[in-house]
Design a protein around this motif. Sequence first.
Motif, short mmCIF file in Angstrom:
data_model
loop_
_atom_site.label_atom_id
_atom_site.label_comp_id
_atom_site.label_asym_id
_atom_site.label_seq_id
_atom_site.Cartn_x
_atom_site.Cartn_y
_atom_site.Cartn_z
N UNK A 163 0.83 -1.20 0.00
CA UNK A 163 0.00 0.00 0.00
C UNK A 163 0.87 1.25 0.00
N UNK A 164 1.94 1.22 0.77
CA UNK A 164 2.85 2.36 0.81
C UNK A 164 3.48 2.65 -0.53
N UNK A 165 3.86 1.58 -1.25
CA UNK A 165 4.44 1.74 -2.59
C UNK A 165 3.44 2.40 -3.52
N UNK A 166 2.17 1.96 -3.44
CA UNK A 166 1.13 2.54 -4.29
C UNK A 166 0.89 4.01 -3.97
N UNK A 167 0.89 4.33 -2.69
CA UNK A 167 0.69 5.73 -2.28
C UNK A 167 1.83 6.61 -2.79
N UNK A 168 3.06 6.13 -2.64
CA UNK A 168 4.21 6.89 -3.14
C UNK A 168 4.13 7.06 -4.66
N UNK A 169 3.76 5.96 -5.36
CA UNK A 169 3.63 6.03 -6.82
C UNK A 169 2.57 7.05 -7.22
N UNK A 170 1.48 7.09 -6.45
CA UNK A 170 0.41 8.05 -6.74
C UNK A 170 0.88 9.48 -6.50
N UNK A 171 1.67 9.69 -5.47
CA UNK A 171 2.18 11.02 -5.18
C UNK A 171 3.17 11.49 -6.25
N UNK A 172 3.97 10.56 -6.77
CA UNK A 172 4.99 10.90 -7.76
C UNK A 172 4.38 11.09 -9.15
N UNK A 173 3.53 10.15 -9.57
CA UNK A 173 2.96 10.20 -10.93
C UNK A 173 1.59 9.54 -10.92
N UNK A 174 0.60 10.27 -10.43
CA UNK A 174 -0.73 9.69 -10.34
C UNK A 174 -1.31 9.40 -11.72
N UNK A 175 -1.05 10.27 -12.68
CA UNK A 175 -1.59 10.05 -14.02
C UNK A 175 -1.07 8.75 -14.62
N UNK A 176 0.22 8.48 -14.45
CA UNK A 176 0.79 7.24 -14.95
C UNK A 176 0.17 6.03 -14.28
N UNK A 177 -0.04 6.11 -12.97
CA UNK A 177 -0.66 5.01 -12.22
C UNK A 177 -2.11 4.84 -12.65
N UNK A 178 -2.79 5.96 -12.89
CA UNK A 178 -4.18 5.96 -13.34
C UNK A 178 -4.31 5.24 -14.68
N UNK A 179 -3.42 5.52 -15.59
CA UNK A 179 -3.43 4.88 -16.91
C UNK A 179 -3.15 3.39 -16.79
N UNK A 180 -2.15 3.02 -15.98
CA UNK A 180 -1.81 1.61 -15.79
C UNK A 180 -2.97 0.84 -15.19
N UNK A 181 -3.66 1.46 -14.26
CA UNK A 181 -4.83 0.81 -13.64
C UNK A 181 -5.88 0.48 -14.69
N UNK A 182 -6.19 1.45 -15.55
CA UNK A 182 -7.21 1.23 -16.57
C UNK A 182 -6.76 0.21 -17.62
N UNK A 183 -5.50 0.24 -17.97
CA UNK A 183 -4.98 -0.73 -18.93
C UNK A 183 -5.03 -2.15 -18.36
N UNK A 184 -4.86 -2.26 -17.05
CA UNK A 184 -4.86 -3.57 -16.39
C UNK A 184 -6.27 -4.13 -16.24
N UNK A 185 -7.22 -3.28 -15.88
CA UNK A 185 -8.57 -3.77 -15.55
C UNK A 185 -9.59 -3.64 -16.66
N UNK A 186 -9.26 -2.94 -17.74
CA UNK A 186 -10.20 -2.80 -18.85
C UNK A 186 -9.56 -3.31 -20.14
N UNK A 187 -10.34 -4.02 -20.92
CA UNK A 187 -9.82 -4.65 -22.14
C UNK A 187 -10.06 -3.79 -23.38
N UNK A 188 -10.57 -2.59 -23.21
CA UNK A 188 -10.82 -1.70 -24.34
C UNK A 188 -10.39 -0.28 -23.97
N UNK A 189 -10.55 0.65 -24.91
CA UNK A 189 -10.13 2.03 -24.66
C UNK A 189 -11.33 2.97 -24.46
N UNK A 190 -12.47 2.40 -24.07
CA UNK A 190 -13.66 3.23 -23.86
C UNK A 190 -13.52 4.13 -22.64
#
Length: 248
Positions: A163-190
């Motif tokens: 959890x701490x790693x995720x929080x730090x990643x969000x603080x450093x580059x939330x947009x990048x983490x946000x994109x990775x999350x959607x790419x991981x959990x969604x199979x399309x670009x909707x």
Amino acid sequence: MEQRKGARRIWGGVAAGVASVCLLVILLLDAVAIVAFSKAHYARQYSQLGVAQTLGTPPQVGMREEDLMQVTDHLIEYLKGNRENLDMQARIGGVTREVFTTLEKEHMVDVQALFAAGFALRNILRVVLAASLIALFALRGRRGFATLAFALLVALAALLVALGVLVVAALVDFNGLFVKFHELFFTNDKWILDPNVHVLIQMVPEAFFYNTAMAIALWCGGFWLGAAALAIAVLVCARRARRREVRA
């Protein structure tokens, strides 16, 4: 006899480990549900981000806060699985219109499925947790409390690091983490929506997701620390009980 005791101790430890992981993940999913379904959370974020004032497509922008919250109510009920679709109209920028486009509705079908999967996982984990606890106490008796407490602290330490790693990643580059999350959990670009056109992303912009993620982390951290405090108390009591037995 000693072999049997050793086996019971080992399998009891396994059951305690499984129960601990299940409990901690359940608490994480509970934290997600608390924040995601909190109308007060949405209202606070809308106020902080000025959503009602900027909603819509220029030059027709602006929405009454009560109308925005009504749309939010429908959205939350949809995520809970209590509403079949997101077909609705509202007055935006002085014009009564369909709130969400076909693309937004199709994306929310995927989001609803993700929440449904989370609910299903939580239910499965509850069953596994109950079975693990039954096995633990059948194998270890009252010593199962201390075994469970120790296993919980070990599992908690590992998950807190994650959890701490995720929080730090969000603080450093939330947009990048946000994109990775959607790419991981969604199979399309909707999920790729235009903030200049789509009301959904105007309602919940990146700042909303950031604040929501932090709120979930705080709730989850609170639950986990509460579980840790209880586990420590159990271990302290168990140690005192052993000392009394030795003295007796």
